[in-house]
Write a protein that holds these residues in place. Structure first.
Motif, short mmCIF file in Angstrom:
data_model
loop_
_atom_site.label_atom_id
_atom_site.label_comp_id
_atom_site.label_asym_id
_atom_site.label_seq_id
_atom_site.Cartn_x
_atom_site.Cartn_y
_atom_site.Cartn_z
N GLY A 78 -35.31 -48.80 -57.21
CA GLY A 78 -36.35 -49.70 -57.70
C GLY A 78 -36.18 -51.10 -57.14
N GLU A 79 -37.25 -51.86 -57.10
CA GLU A 79 -37.22 -53.26 -56.63
C GLU A 79 -38.00 -54.11 -57.63
OE1 GLU A 79 -39.05 -53.08 -52.73
OE2 GLU A 79 -37.64 -51.56 -52.04
N PHE A 80 -37.86 -55.43 -57.53
CA PHE A 80 -38.57 -56.31 -58.48
C PHE A 80 -38.76 -57.73 -57.96
CE2 PHE A 80 -34.37 -54.71 -59.93
CZ PHE A 80 -33.58 -55.70 -59.38
N GLY A 108 -46.87 -59.92 -54.33
CA GLY A 108 -47.74 -59.52 -53.21
C GLY A 108 -47.37 -58.21 -52.56
N CYS A 109 -46.28 -57.58 -53.04
CA CYS A 109 -45.90 -56.29 -52.47
C CYS A 109 -45.82 -55.24 -53.58
CB CYS A 109 -44.56 -56.41 -51.73
SG CYS A 109 -44.41 -55.27 -50.34
N GLY A 110 -46.24 -55.64 -54.80
CA GLY A 110 -46.27 -54.68 -55.92
C GLY A 110 -44.92 -54.25 -56.44
N HIS A 111 -43.88 -55.08 -56.23
CA HIS A 111 -42.53 -54.64 -56.64
C HIS A 111 -42.37 -54.62 -58.16
CE1 HIS A 111 -40.70 -55.62 -52.42
NE2 HIS A 111 -41.67 -54.76 -52.37
N ASN A 112 -43.26 -55.31 -58.90
CA ASN A 112 -43.25 -55.18 -60.36
C ASN A 112 -43.49 -53.72 -60.75
OD1 ASN A 112 -45.95 -55.84 -59.27
ND2 ASN A 112 -46.67 -55.65 -61.38
N GLU A 146 -35.58 -57.27 -51.61
CA GLU A 146 -36.09 -56.42 -50.51
C GLU A 146 -36.82 -57.30 -49.52
OE1 GLU A 146 -38.51 -54.18 -47.90
OE2 GLU A 146 -39.34 -55.52 -49.39
N GLU A 147 -37.51 -58.33 -50.05
CA GLU A 147 -38.35 -59.18 -49.20
C GLU A 147 -37.49 -60.08 -48.32
OE1 GLU A 147 -41.30 -58.63 -48.79
OE2 GLU A 147 -42.12 -57.76 -50.61
N GLY A 148 -37.44 -59.74 -47.06
CA GLY A 148 -36.76 -60.58 -46.08
C GLY A 148 -35.30 -60.86 -46.39
N TRP A 170 -40.44 -44.97 -54.08
CA TRP A 170 -41.87 -45.03 -53.77
C TRP A 170 -42.21 -46.46 -53.41
CZ3 TRP A 170 -46.13 -47.09 -56.89
CH2 TRP A 170 -45.72 -47.81 -58.02
N HIS A 171 -43.40 -46.68 -52.89
CA HIS A 171 -43.87 -48.05 -52.66
C HIS A 171 -45.35 -48.16 -52.95
CE1 HIS A 171 -44.48 -52.03 -51.29
NE2 HIS A 171 -43.19 -52.16 -51.08
N PRO A 172 -45.74 -49.12 -53.82
CA PRO A 172 -47.16 -49.30 -54.13
C PRO A 172 -47.97 -49.68 -52.89
CG PRO A 172 -45.76 -50.55 -55.65
CD PRO A 172 -44.89 -50.08 -54.53
#
Ligand SMILES: [Zn+2]
Length: 479
Positions: A78-80, A108-112, A146-148, A170-172
Motif C-alpha cells: 500500500g501507499e499513501f 494526484g496519483c490516488g494513493h489515498n 513512492e512519489e519521486g 494495485w494502482h488507481p
C-alpha cells in the motif's frame, strides 16, 4: 472462485476503509512526511487485530501490519503519499483548490485509495483465513514515498521482503488493466556546482561561474538526447541558480536530475553518461561538481503466472459496478480530459471509438506478454518485483484518459465511483493472495518462473551498497 470467497468480507468491511481513504485524501502529505496518514492506517489495522511493526528498514513512515501464522507469507503493498501543488476540490469539474487545504498538496496519483484498498484486501483476507482455519501469513506493507523517492526500493535494500513468498498490489487510474505494464528504471541525483564569486563588471576574469557550469551541463544533456534509446527519459530542475544579482558571478548552482531507461543496466549506462557531461561542464568552467545520489528504482519484472491468474479472477468478477450517478458525473468530467488521452484508454481497453461511456465498464482485454505495454514512468514496485513474484491490477477509479498527477485525478479521489473501483481492486488482489495462500501449486509455479528469470538476469539493486533512505541520512532536508 476465490473472489466469491472473499467478497462477503470485503463488502462488510468496505465502509470503514472508504472512510480511511477519504481521511487520507483530506490531509495530503508529501514523501517521507506521511506521519498522519500512517497513524490513520495503523489505527484501522490495529482495530482489526493487526500486529504492527513500525520503522521498517529504519524508515520512520514505513510500517507493516500482519495477521495469521506460518508460511506462506503474502505481501499486500500500500501507499499513501501525495503531491505538491495539486490541491483540488473533491467532486468538482473545474480546476479549483480544496477549501481548507492549507498544505497545497493533493492526491494526484490516488494513493489515498491505494493504501486503504490494499489494507482492505489484507484485512478481508485475514478474516477469511481465520474463518476457514487456514495457516499462512498476510502482511500489509505501508510503503512511504513512492512519489519521486523510491520508498519500497529502500525497503527492499533494507531487507524488508526477505521472508516474503509473493506480493500483490494495485494502482488507481483510468480503465482497468490486468496486463502487467513495464516501467522504466531510474536514478535521481543532485549535481552541485561550486565556483568563485566576483564582480561581474569590474573583475569577471577572477570569477568562475557555477551557473555557467549548470547551464552547460543542461546543454550537454540536451545534445545527448539525439543519442539515447526511444524510451530513455532525462529530466532536470534547478534547485539553486546561484544568487539573485546579475552583477555577481554565481558561485553556487545546483541541478536535480532524473534519469530513466527500460532496464537497470541501460539506466546505469545512461546515468554514467550524464555524470560525464556534468564533469565536463565543471572542467570547461573551472568549477567543481559534487554528485549526491538521491534515490533509484528498478523496472517492473512481470510474472506471467500471476498475470494470467489475476486476469482469470477479474474475468470471473466482471466489470466495476458503477451506477447512474457515477456515469453522470463522469460524463461531465470527461469533457475536461484531453481527447487524445481518452482515445488512448479506449484503444487500450478495446472499446469502440463511438462508445460514450465515461468509464470502462467491461472486463479488460487478456494480457498479451508479447506486446506488453511500456509505461514511460517509473515505480518502486519494480524492486519488490525482482525479489518476490509480484502482480498488480491498475485502474477502476477514474474516467477514461484521466492523466496521472492531474487536478482531475485529485477531484475524483473521494467520489463514489473511485470508492467502487477501490473495493473492486481490493477484491481482485485479495482473491489472488487467497489463492497464493491456499494453492501451493500456483505459488510454486509463480516462484519457479521468478527463479528461472533471475537465473538469466539477476536482480541488480539500483540503490548503492550502504546508502540509507533520505529521511534517515544526516543533514537531509526536504527540497
Ligand atoms: Zn502512483
Amino acid at each position: 472462485m476465490s473472489s466469491e470467497t472473499l467478497t462477503p468480507s470485503v463488502a462488510e468491511l468496505a465502509p470503514e476503509f472508504v472512510a480511511l481513504s477519504d481521511a487520507i485524501w483530506d490531509e495530503p502529505e508529501l514523501r517521507w512526511e506521511e506521519h498522519a496518514s500512517v497513524a490513520k492506517q495503523i489505527a484501522v489495522a490495529e482495530r482489526h487485530g493487526g500486529r504492527i511493526t513500525t520503522n521498517v528498514a529504519g524508515i520512520p513512515t514505513a510500517f507493516t501490519a500482519e495477521w495469521g501464522q506460518g508460511g506462506p507469507v503474502i505481501a499486500v503493498l500500500g501507499e499513501f503519499d501525495a503531491l505538491a501543488g495539486l490541491s483540488q476540490e473533491n467532486g468538482s469539474t473545474v480546476r479549483q483548490p480544496a477549501p481548507g487545504n492549507t498544505s497545497g498538496n493533493g492526491h494526484g496519483c490516488g494513493h489515498n485509495l491505494l493504501g486503504a484498498g490494499s489494507l482492505l484486501a489484507a484485512v478481508a483476507l485475514a478474516k477469511t483465513l481465520e474463518r476457514e482455519g487456514r495457516a499462512g501469513t498476510v502482511r500489509y506493507y505501508g510503503c512511504p514515498a513512492e512519489e519521486g523517492a523510491a520508498g519500497k526500493s529502500f525497503m527492499v535494500a533494507g531487507g524488508a521482503f526477505e521472508d516474503v513468498d509473493a506480493a500483490v498490489s494495485w494502482h488507481p487510474g483510468a480503465g482497468v488493466a490486468t496486463a502487467q505494464w513495464k516501467s522504466l528504471a531510474y536514478t535521481q541525483a543532485y549535481f552541485r556546482f561550486r565556483g568563485v564569486a566576483a564582480h561581474a563588471g569590474a573583475n569577471p576574469q577572477h570569477g568562475r561561474s557555477a551557473l555557467d557550469a549548470a547551464e552547460l551541463m543542461n546543454v550537454g544533456v540536451n545534445f545527448l538526447r539525439e543519442h539515447m534509446d526511444d524510451t530513455d527519459r532525462v529530466h532536470y530542475a534547478f534547485v539553486d541558480a546561484g544568487g539573485a544579482s546579475p552583477n555577481v558571478v554565481q558561485p553556487t548552482a545546483e541541478l536535480y536530475y532524473l534519469v530513466r531507461s527500460a532496464t537497470t543496466a541501460g539506466m546505469r549506462a545512461l546515468y554514467e553518461r550524464v555524470c560525464k557531461i556534468a564533469r565536463g561542464a565543471a572542467m570547461m568552467t573551472e568549477t567543481e561538481v559534487e554528485i549526491e545520489f538521491d534515490g533509484a528504482s528498478a523496472e517492473i519484472l512481470p510474472n506471467l503466472v500471476l498475470e494470467s491468474h489475476l486476469h482469470a479472477v477479474v474475468e470471473a468478477m466482471g466489470g466495476v459496478p458503477y451506477d447512474d450517478d457515477d456515469l453522470a458525473y463522469g460524463r461531465e468530467l470527461l469533457t475536461t480530459v484531453p481527447a487524445d488521452a481518452v482515445t488512448h484508454t479506449k484503444t487500450t481497453m478495446g472499446m469502440s471509438a463511438d462508445d460514450d461511456s465515461p468509464y470502462f465498464l467491461g472486463v479488460p482485454p487478456k494480457p498479451d506478454p508479447v506486446h506488453r505495454p511500456q509505461m514511460t514512468g517509473s515505480t518502486d514496485v519494480g524492486d519488490v518485483s525482482w525479489v518476490v513474484p509480484t502482480v498488480q491490477i491498475a485502474g477502476a477509479t477514474a474516467v477514461l484518459g484521466t492523466p496521472g498527477h492531474s487536478w482531475q485525478m485529485v477531484a475524483q479521489g473521494k467520489t463514489a465511483a473511485a470508492h467502487k473501483g477501490m473495493v473492486y481492486c481490493a477484491t481482485a488482489i485479495g482473491a489472488v493472495a487467497y489463492d497464493l495462500l491456499t494453492d501451493p501449486d500456483l505459488l510454486e509455479a509463480a516462484q519457479a518462473e521468478h527463479r528461472a528469470t533471475l537465473a538469466v538476469t539477476p536482480y541488480d539493486c539500483p540503490i548503492p551498497e550502504g546508502v540509507i533512505a533520505p529521511p534517515v541520512r544526516p543533514g537531509y532536508r526536504v527540497r
